[in-house]
Design an enzyme around this catalytic site. Structure first.
Site, short mmCIF file in Angstrom:
data_model
loop_
_atom_site.label_atom_id
_atom_site.label_comp_id
_atom_site.label_asym_id
_atom_site.label_seq_id
_atom_site.Cartn_x
_atom_site.Cartn_y
_atom_site.Cartn_z
N CYS A 84 0.85 -1.20 0.00
CA CYS A 84 0.00 0.00 0.00
C CYS A 84 0.88 1.24 0.00
O CYS A 84 2.06 1.17 0.36
CB CYS A 84 -0.94 0.00 1.20
SG CYS A 84 -0.11 0.02 2.79
N ASN A 99 0.33 -9.37 -4.48
CA ASN A 99 -0.82 -8.49 -4.35
C ASN A 99 -1.34 -8.18 -5.76
O ASN A 99 -0.79 -8.66 -6.75
CB ASN A 99 -0.43 -7.20 -3.62
CG ASN A 99 -1.59 -6.60 -2.85
OD1 ASN A 99 -2.74 -6.71 -3.26
ND2 ASN A 99 -1.29 -5.96 -1.73
N GLY A 120 -7.77 -11.75 -10.10
CA GLY A 120 -8.49 -12.76 -10.87
C GLY A 120 -7.56 -13.60 -11.73
O GLY A 120 -6.33 -13.45 -11.69
N GLY A 140 -9.10 -15.75 -3.50
CA GLY A 140 -9.67 -14.43 -3.30
C GLY A 140 -10.84 -14.10 -4.20
O GLY A 140 -11.99 -14.35 -3.87
#
Length: 320
Positions: A134, A198, A223, A277
């Protein structure tokens, strides 16, 4: 044939290698309606920060070919609300918890870790995932994980706030030239494992309105479309560890896992555990289904333990 699906990292043993991915299953209650989250190797929480955060403006999500973009902005109630409500609930249902944390500055990461370590339900925590992917607000938006020094500083400060036996997994971004150098810096600073990868930074333009489709302009691509990137990153870091250029630590693979075969690909590249995820958005049972399929695939390869398959592709390269 029954395969031993248990995995061990830094003294912690999980019954299987399948986890949720941070941000895709909230903090457990929503997914628990579909299956018992305690059956997973670990439940990974949505990234939690020091203070409550409203996130970015809408629209926040956009569908892409074989994936999606999200621009949520780490919305959440803050660490104190998390340890008062969410962590005790996860403990009550028997979940093993990998807590994802972040901060606007390196010092804030440490503050979040300290509050977490002092919480009454901390004994259900099997590790902390440090989301260094981040932006660093103190450095004009530079992403921590794009800079070895910044990555190392965050990990070192978090390490100081946690008991020595609690594993720390630094979550790395693929948006770098050399992910091995970032991995090396994180491990040298105290990371006992790495999570890769990530989301990738992406953008979608609405061709009817001719403007960015996301309110935040850019977002994180996830994805199936990013799985080859995850495989590449895992392969590169595992190869560096095998060559002695980076200290050996366990890797958690994440990125585009929809099936047991997808999970096995990440494991063969070097991952000890895998996270599911984006697939949960259209199939909330995806983590449990992936685990079932992975068990069947492992048995078909004739191994006694799932760990026998970790990094196996490195031993089976086709030489020119």
């Amino acid at each position: 044939m029954v395969v031993d699906m248990s995995v061990t990292f830094t003294g912690r043993t999980l019954p299987n290698p399948v986890m949720t991915a941070s941000g895709c299953a909230a903090n457990g209650r929503e997914l628990h309606r579909f299956f018992d989250v305690s059956t997973l190797g670990a439940f990974v929480t949505k990234t939690v920060m020091m203070d409550a955060r409203s996130g970015r403006g809408t629209p926040r999500m956009a569908e892409t070919a074989s994936g999606m973009l999200n621009s949520i902005g780490l919305q959440g109630p803050g660490i104190r609300a998390f340890v008062a409500k969410d962590l005790p609930w996860l403990k009550s249902v028997g979940a093993r918890v990998l807590v994802s944390i972040a901060g606007n500055t390196a010092g804030e990461f440490a503050d979040v870790a300290r509050v977490l370590a002092d919480s009454d339900a901390f004994d259900c925590v099997v590790g902390v995932e440090v989301n260094i992917s981040c932006p660093n607000v103190a450095n004009r938006g530079l992403v921590f994980a794009c800079d070895p020094l910044a990555s190392g500083k965050v990990v070192a400060l978090v390490r100081e706030q946690l008991p020595r036996d609690v594993p720390i997994f630094a979550k790395l971004t693929p948006d770098v030239t050399d992910i091995v150098s970032i991995a090396d810096a994180a491990v040298k600073s105290g990371a006992t494992g790495l999570t890769m990868i990530n989301t990738l930074l992406g953008m979608v333009i609405d061709t009817d309105l001719l403007r960015p489709q996301l309110g935040g302009i850019t977002g994180g691509l996830s994805g199936p479309s990013i799985r080859p990137v995850a495989v590449r990153a895992l392969w590169q870091v595992t190869a560096a560890m095998r060559e002695g250029r980076v200290q050996r630590v366990p890797l958690i693979g994440v990125g585009g896992v929809r099936t047991g075969r997808d999970a096995l690909e990440l494991i063969a590249a070097g991952a000890t555990c895998v996270q599911v995820g984006t697939a949960t958005f259209n199939d909330p049972t995806a983590p449990q289904r992936v685990l079932t399929e992975l068990c069947e695939l492992a048995a078909s390869h004739g191994v006694d333990r799932i760990t026998d398959l970790v990094g196996i592709a490195h031993d089976r390269m086709v030489l020119p």
